[in-house]
Design an enzyme around this catalytic site. Structure first.
Site, PDB file in Angstrom:
ATOM      1  CB  THR A  43      -0.927   0.006   1.233  1.00  0.00           C
ATOM      2  OG1 THR A  43      -1.725  -1.181   1.216  1.00  0.00           O
ATOM      3  CG2 THR A  43      -1.836   1.232   1.226  1.00  0.00           C
ATOM      4  CG  HIS A 242       1.214  -1.038 -13.673  1.00  0.00           C
ATOM      5  ND1 HIS A 242       1.758  -0.143 -14.558  1.00  0.00           N
ATOM      6  CD2 HIS A 242       0.270  -0.357 -12.981  1.00  0.00           C
ATOM      7  CE1 HIS A 242       1.174   1.042 -14.393  1.00  0.00           C
ATOM      8  NE2 HIS A 242       0.259   0.926 -13.437  1.00  0.00           N
ATOM      9  CD  GLU A 257      -3.885   3.015 -14.783  1.00  0.00           C
ATOM     10  OE1 GLU A 257      -3.304   1.918 -14.794  1.00  0.00           O
ATOM     11  OE2 GLU A 257      -4.993   3.202 -14.264  1.00  0.00           O
ATOM     12  NE  ARG A 281      -3.334  -0.299 -13.356  1.00  0.00           N
ATOM     13  CZ  ARG A 281      -3.164  -0.139 -12.064  1.00  0.00           C
ATOM     14  NH1 ARG A 281      -3.136  -1.180 -11.270  1.00  0.00           N
ATOM     15  NH2 ARG A 281      -3.008   1.059 -11.561  1.00  0.00           N
ATOM     16  NE  ARG A 424      -5.202  -3.459  -8.113  1.00  0.00           N
ATOM     17  CZ  ARG A 424      -4.634  -2.269  -8.286  1.00  0.00           C
ATOM     18  NH1 ARG A 424      -5.352  -1.157  -8.199  1.00  0.00           N
ATOM     19  NH2 ARG A 424      -3.342  -2.176  -8.540  1.00  0.00           N
TER      20      ARG A 424
HETATM   21  P1  ADP Z   1      -3.313  -4.536   1.417  1.00  0.00           P
HETATM   22  O1  ADP Z   1      -3.158  -3.520   0.323  1.00  0.00           O
HETATM   23  O2  ADP Z   1      -4.299  -5.572   1.114  1.00  0.00           O
HETATM   24  O3  ADP Z   1      -3.495  -3.891   2.752  1.00  0.00           O
HETATM   25  P2  ADP Z   1      -0.416  -4.769   1.630  1.00  0.00           P
HETATM   26  O4  ADP Z   1       0.457  -5.490   0.690  1.00  0.00           O
HETATM   27  O5  ADP Z   1      -0.376  -3.292   1.606  1.00  0.00           O
HETATM   28  O6  ADP Z   1      -1.898  -5.321   1.458  1.00  0.00           O
HETATM   29  O7  ADP Z   1      -0.056  -5.195   3.129  1.00  0.00           O
HETATM   30  C1  ADP Z   1       0.003  -6.542   3.539  1.00  0.00           C
HETATM   31  C2  ADP Z   1       1.022  -6.662   4.672  1.00  0.00           C
HETATM   32  O8  ADP Z   1       0.908  -7.930   5.317  1.00  0.00           O
HETATM   33  C3  ADP Z   1       2.456  -6.566   4.192  1.00  0.00           C
HETATM   34  O9  ADP Z   1       3.129  -5.549   4.907  1.00  0.00           O
HETATM   35  C4  ADP Z   1       3.028  -7.950   4.483  1.00  0.00           C
HETATM   36  O10 ADP Z   1       4.411  -7.929   4.769  1.00  0.00           O
HETATM   37  C5  ADP Z   1       2.201  -8.380   5.666  1.00  0.00           C
HETATM   38  N1  ADP Z   1       2.198  -9.848   5.879  1.00  0.00           N
HETATM   39  C6  ADP Z   1       2.110 -10.797   4.915  1.00  0.00           C
HETATM   40  N2  ADP Z   1       2.133 -12.028   5.457  1.00  0.00           N
HETATM   41  C7  ADP Z   1       2.230 -11.868   6.809  1.00  0.00           C
HETATM   42  C8  ADP Z   1       2.317 -12.772   7.922  1.00  0.00           C
HETATM   43  N3  ADP Z   1       2.335 -14.114   7.750  1.00  0.00           N
HETATM   44  N4  ADP Z   1       2.416 -12.250   9.175  1.00  0.00           N
HETATM   45  C9  ADP Z   1       2.443 -10.901   9.363  1.00  0.00           C
HETATM   46  N5  ADP Z   1       2.385 -10.016   8.351  1.00  0.00           N
HETATM   47  C10 ADP Z   1       2.274 -10.477   7.093  1.00  0.00           C
END
Ligand code: ADP
Length: 450
Positions: A43, A242, A257, A281, A424
């Protein structure tokens, strides 16, 4: 780390932080667990905006939009493979999500267009801050104000159910040791699997060698955690590429974009346009991949540069070629100068007449490209987003293989599947994290009350 929390939120991206704040405001005591040393997930890298319809921000600019159009354009853009119930909830709660952010001092007052959308509905900050970093930094500050604990380097390795099938806790790994936390409700907000070679090989082998725009922690952990206790991954083969990612430097950079939305065009190695630059995309990526060099150049002028603040950042990173005249730009790109000049002349006619006879572009063509200096960025497609993920319902409840709710398990954001169909739309992922992050917390609160 305590032994017990009302709600355990896994992941510190938009979905996780939004649901933590919403949960706290509903009287719960949540914790956020993040496996990486840094917060914000994918994000924090988002740059286009947050899509929403029927907002006051739009009305202030004279844009009369509707949930129905937002629904329809997202549905068409997603190949009509979107889950209608999720899309309905998403579009009709998007305006409210903008209001909720505003109430928390998070202002997205600038608007832009993204590919596949006919109206300006990508809301973004007026400052130079890209939307993702702005959102994450503000949310972290808000979480600190209400004392929500957030732990980094803390990986969730297992979800635990009791004998009746309800969530009863999670296992975590931190600093090399294991610990079990008790909780009755969990929000999976672990993001997608764009950085997992293993999952890409399984579902889209031809993409496993592509570069990715994702942070290295986007390895689909939530898919595995959920599947182990019966959750159902759906549409896992739907992976988004992308189209405009700069990959000549060691670290890749997604060129948002908005650059095309504000009037940039794409040309091939002959200096000619080859596509509606603001097609989805999926389509734009296919068109670039079909070129002999499998890459293209984004071309824009000084006026676009001034309208898109992120371009100064890309320039500072050394991704941009700049020249006083088109002829000089063509020379730097090793393109035929008269072909490039012709292309811009034709493009300016398209802008003047409002009709793009050759490629049918209809948006982002309100300004001619005529103000020196001129700029170019070399771009090619890269793995960007995974549309597939865990099956959820409108209440953000995770469903099992029979479509039954797994009691106490909620999910929001990129870890879930179904909302986006096969493509998306830019600006819909930030919106998804806010709309469904809130919903997951709201429904967790209802669940915990019963
Ligand atoms: P969204 O946009 O859906 O919020 P993001 O990619 O921005 O998703 O954030 C997901 C977060 O979850 C990342 O920072 C990632 O490192 C974290 N994450 C993924 N797997 C685990 C896990 N097993 N335990 C803790 N955090 C995790």
């Amino acid at each position: 780390l305590a032994d017990h929390y009302d709600l355990v939120i896994i992941g510190s991206g938009g979905a996780g932080l939004v649901s933590a704040l919403q949960a706290r405001e509903l009287g719960l005591h949540p914790v956020v667990l993040e496996k990486m040393p840094t917060l914000g997930g994918n994000t924090i890298k988002a740059s286009s905006g947050m899509n929403a319809a029927e907002t006051n921000v739009q009305l202030r600019q004279g844009i009369v939009d509707s949930f129905a159009e937002f629904y329809e354009e997202t549905f068409q853009g997603g190949g009509r493979l979107n889950d209608p119930a999720l899309l309905e909830y998403f579009t009709t709660h998007s305006g409210q999500a903008i209001d909720w952010l505003r109430l928390h001092g998070i202002f997205l007052n600038d608007l832009t267009l993204t590919g596949g959308m006919k109206k300006k509905r990508a809301h973004r900050p007026e400052s130079t801050a890209p939307v993702g970093a702005y959102l994450i930094n503000n949310l972290l500050w808000l979480l600190a104000q209400v004392k929500i604990p957030v732990y980094t380097n803390t990986r969730v390795t297992e979800l635990l159910k009791d004998e009746t099938g309800k969530i009863k806790g999670v296992k975590v790994e931190l600093l090399g040791s294991e610990k079990t936390l008790k909780t009755k409700a969990v929000v999976l907000a672990t993001g997608g699997f764009g950085a997992s070679k293993q999952l890409l090989k399984r579902y889209r082998p031809e993409l496993a060698e592509y570069q990715t725009t994702n942070q290295s922690g986007a390895t689909g952990d939530g898919i595995f955690l959920g599947a182990e206790i019966g959750a159902q991954p759906i549409q896992m083969e739907l992976v988004q590429i992308h189209p405009t990612v700069q990959q000549d430097t060691e670290k890749v950079f997604l060129i948002g974009e908005a650059v095309r939305g504000e009037g940039a065009i794409l040309v091939d190695q002959f200096g000619e346009r080859f596509t509606d630059e603001l097609g989805t995309r999926r389509v734009v990526s296919q068109k670039i991949t079909a070129l002999p060099e499998r890459s293209a150049y984004l071309i824009y002028d000084q006026a676009v540069k001034e309208r898109v603040k992120a371009l100064a950042f890309y320039e500072a990173k050394g991704l941009v070629l700049k020249a006083d005249t088109l002829t000089k730009l063509a020379a730097k790109l090793e393109l035929n100068a008269s072909a490039l000049e012709d292309t811009l002349r034709q493009w300016n006619t398209v802008v003047e007449t409002g009709v793009d006879v050759r490629f049918g572009r209809t948006t982002g063509m309100t300004h001619k490209l005529a103000q020196a200096p001129y700029y170019a960025i070399h771009v090619a497609p890269a793995v960007h987003y995974t549309m597939g993920g865990l099956h959820i319902d409108q209440k953000a409840r995770v469903l099992d293989r029979n479509g039954a709710v797994i009691p106490g398990l909620f999910a929001a954001g990129e870890v879930t599947g179904g909302l986006h169909g096969n493509n998306r739309i830019g600006g819909n992922s930030i919106a998804e994290t806010v709309v469904f992050g809130r919903q997951a917390a709201q429904q967790a609160a209802v669940y915990l009350e019963d």
